[in-house]
Design an enzyme around this catalytic site. Structure first.
Site, mmCIF file in Angstrom:
data_model
loop_
_atom_site.group_PDB
_atom_site.id
_atom_site.type_symbol
_atom_site.label_atom_id
_atom_site.label_comp_id
_atom_site.label_asym_id
_atom_site.label_seq_id
_atom_site.Cartn_x
_atom_site.Cartn_y
_atom_site.Cartn_z
ATOM 1 N N GLY A 1 0.777 -1.240 0.000
ATOM 2 C CA GLY A 1 0.000 0.000 0.000
ATOM 3 C C GLY A 1 0.803 1.283 0.000
ATOM 4 O O GLY A 1 0.246 2.351 0.238
ATOM 5 N N ILE B 1 -0.101 6.059 4.394
ATOM 6 C CA ILE B 1 0.003 5.494 5.736
ATOM 7 C C ILE B 1 1.056 4.380 5.739
ATOM 8 O O ILE B 1 1.859 4.274 6.670
ATOM 9 C CB ILE B 1 -1.375 5.004 6.216
ATOM 10 C CG1 ILE B 1 -2.301 6.218 6.443
ATOM 11 C CG2 ILE B 1 -1.237 4.190 7.491
ATOM 12 C CD1 ILE B 1 -3.730 5.873 6.821
ATOM 13 N N ALA C 1 -12.741 2.158 -3.623
ATOM 14 C CA ALA C 1 -14.087 2.077 -4.219
ATOM 15 C C ALA C 1 -14.060 3.023 -5.418
ATOM 16 O O ALA C 1 -13.343 4.032 -5.397
ATOM 17 C CB ALA C 1 -15.148 2.517 -3.224
ATOM 18 N N TYR D 1 -18.658 8.700 2.752
ATOM 19 C CA TYR D 1 -17.804 7.505 2.860
ATOM 20 C C TYR D 1 -18.550 6.307 2.266
ATOM 21 O O TYR D 1 -17.959 5.386 1.724
ATOM 22 C CB TYR D 1 -17.373 7.269 4.309
ATOM 23 C CG TYR D 1 -16.134 6.401 4.414
ATOM 24 C CD1 TYR D 1 -14.934 6.792 3.831
ATOM 25 C CD2 TYR D 1 -16.164 5.176 5.081
ATOM 26 C CE1 TYR D 1 -13.800 5.993 3.917
ATOM 27 C CE2 TYR D 1 -15.037 4.382 5.182
ATOM 28 C CZ TYR D 1 -13.857 4.797 4.594
ATOM 29 O OH TYR D 1 -12.738 3.999 4.682
ATOM 30 N N LYS E 1 -15.335 -1.423 5.039
ATOM 31 C CA LYS E 1 -14.512 -1.404 6.260
ATOM 32 C C LYS E 1 -15.171 -2.218 7.377
ATOM 33 O O LYS E 1 -14.474 -2.826 8.193
ATOM 34 C CB LYS E 1 -14.247 0.034 6.723
ATOM 35 C CG LYS E 1 -13.335 0.834 5.797
ATOM 36 C CD LYS E 1 -11.954 0.221 5.628
ATOM 37 C CE LYS E 1 -10.954 1.213 5.041
ATOM 38 N NZ LYS E 1 -9.679 0.547 4.658
ATOM 39 N N THR F 1 -3.856 11.805 2.300
ATOM 40 C CA THR F 1 -3.047 10.904 1.466
ATOM 41 C C THR F 1 -3.609 10.965 0.054
ATOM 42 O O THR F 1 -4.599 11.671 -0.191
ATOM 43 C CB THR F 1 -3.144 9.462 1.992
ATOM 44 O OG1 THR F 1 -4.521 9.046 1.910
ATOM 45 C CG2 THR F 1 -2.678 9.339 3.435
ATOM 46 N N LEU F 2 -3.033 10.204 -0.869
ATOM 47 C CA LEU F 2 -3.580 10.162 -2.233
ATOM 48 C C LEU F 2 -5.037 9.708 -2.213
ATOM 49 O O LEU F 2 -5.885 10.266 -2.910
ATOM 50 C CB LEU F 2 -2.770 9.206 -3.119
ATOM 51 C CG LEU F 2 -1.457 9.717 -3.708
ATOM 52 C CD1 LEU F 2 -0.846 8.640 -4.598
ATOM 53 C CD2 LEU F 2 -1.665 11.011 -4.479
ATOM 54 N N ALA F 3 -5.323 8.681 -1.395
ATOM 55 C CA ALA F 3 -6.682 8.138 -1.329
ATOM 56 C C ALA F 3 -7.667 9.186 -0.806
ATOM 57 O O ALA F 3 -8.875 9.054 -1.006
ATOM 58 C CB ALA F 3 -6.728 6.888 -0.453
#
Ligand code: NAD
Ligand code: 0WE
Length: 263
Positions: free
Chosen positions: A13, A20, A95, A158, A165, A196-198
């Site tokens: 990841g 992270i 997603a 989300y 999750k 982060t990128l996500a």
């Protein structure tokens, strides 16, 4: 002596220095672990190779977690260098972007639901399954994943990731129960929001960060290094009695009700 001296960790990841997984790798390296990495696709290959070199690692393997063949190939290749892996870090979630913007009921699709659950939850047990098939998981191994409060509480936009999750967190418990007899531990870290990128594609993420910092007992957001510190504990023998656990690293946000009216 570091907390992780003599341990071998596979980290899945890393995409950028903000990932992270990057923060986790940084702390693992400082704590004496030997590291190996996967990258999602060729676009990320050279970046991940460069990061790996900075942590004294030449072990990088392609792995799109949607592919059983690629997951299998990771452990086949890694097995030529290591005879076992002590730690697997799963820091992958996805997603389709259109699922993460708008009314949950209106934007959720059968296909988006399947993809989110496949990439974000199934892939964790798939990695454990492949590692075992290659006899790479032995006693005292520790598996770790990253989750978010959206598994338990409704957080705007989300959406289907919250369900994925929730599945991932149940996966932690079922994997912990299945692997406990072999001395293998499985845990999750529920991190607070981090840019982060996500997160970069998410509408109003900056406002979310600000509101999160305002309401969290520590009055600030957490860093990838703080997630790395908690990950080091969970992956280490210091946590030998801990399995099936979801640990919050969120500045205490999750314990709050409506927060304080002013500050
Ligand atoms: P990131 O974009 O840096 O990392 C996400 C990683 O997932 C990337 O390395 C990407 O290559 C990988 N990935 C996506 N689809 C993949 C696929 N099909 N095959 C292989 N790899 C794939 O973002 P991040 O925030 O560091 O995310 C890491 C984990 O942390 C995710 O599970 C995320 O849900 C979780 N998390 C993030 C936050 C946050 O606010 N950033 C908070 C809590 C939990
Ligand atoms: O788990 C996450 C990120 C999840 C994520 C992000 C993307 C953006 C790009 C999954 N899939 C995609 N797909 C894309 O195409 N987080 C915990 C960070 C996050 O994402 C949110 C959040 C938070 C926090 C989305 C909406 C609301 C809050």
């Amino acid at each position: 002596m570091g907390l992780l001296s003599g341990k071998r960790a596979l980290i899945i990841g890393v995409a950028s220095k903000h990932s992270i997984a990057h923060g986790i790798a940084e702390v693992f390296h400082k704590q004496g672990a030997e590291l190996a990495f996967t990258y999602q696709n060729e676009k990320l290959q050279s970046r991940v190779e460069k990061f790996a070199a900075g942590w004294d690692s030449t072990l990088t393997f392609p792995c799109d977690v949607a592919s059983d063949e690629q997951i299998d190939e990771v452990f086949r290749s890694l097995g030529k260098h290591w005879d076992n892996v002590d730690i697997i870090v799963h820091a992958v979630g996805y997603a389709p972007a259109n699922e993460l913007d708008g009314n949950y009921v209106d934007v959720t699709t059968r296909e988006g639901f399947a993809i989110a659950h496949d990439i974000s939850s199934y892939s964790f047990v798939a990695l454990a399954k492949a590692a075992r098939q290659h006899n790479m998981l032995k006693e005292n191994a520790s598996l770790l994943t990253l989750t978010y409060l959206g598994a338990e509480k409704v957080l705007q936009n989300y959406n289907v990731m919250g369900l994925a999750k929730a599945s991932l967190e149940a996966n932690v418990r079922y994997m912990a129960a299945a692997l406990g007899r072999d001395g293998i531990r499985v845990n999750g870290i529920s991190a607070g929001p981090i840019k982060t990128l996500a997160a970069s594609g998410i509408k109003s993420f900056r406002r979310m960060l600000a509101e999160n910092a305002r309401r969290a007992p520590l009055r600030r957001n957490v860093t990838t290094e703080e997630v790395g510190n908690a990950a080091s504990f969970l992956a280490s023998d210091m946590a030998s009695g801990v399995t099936g656990e979801i640990m919050y690293v969120d500045g205490g946000f999750n314990i709050t009700g409506m927060g304080e009216l002013e500050d």
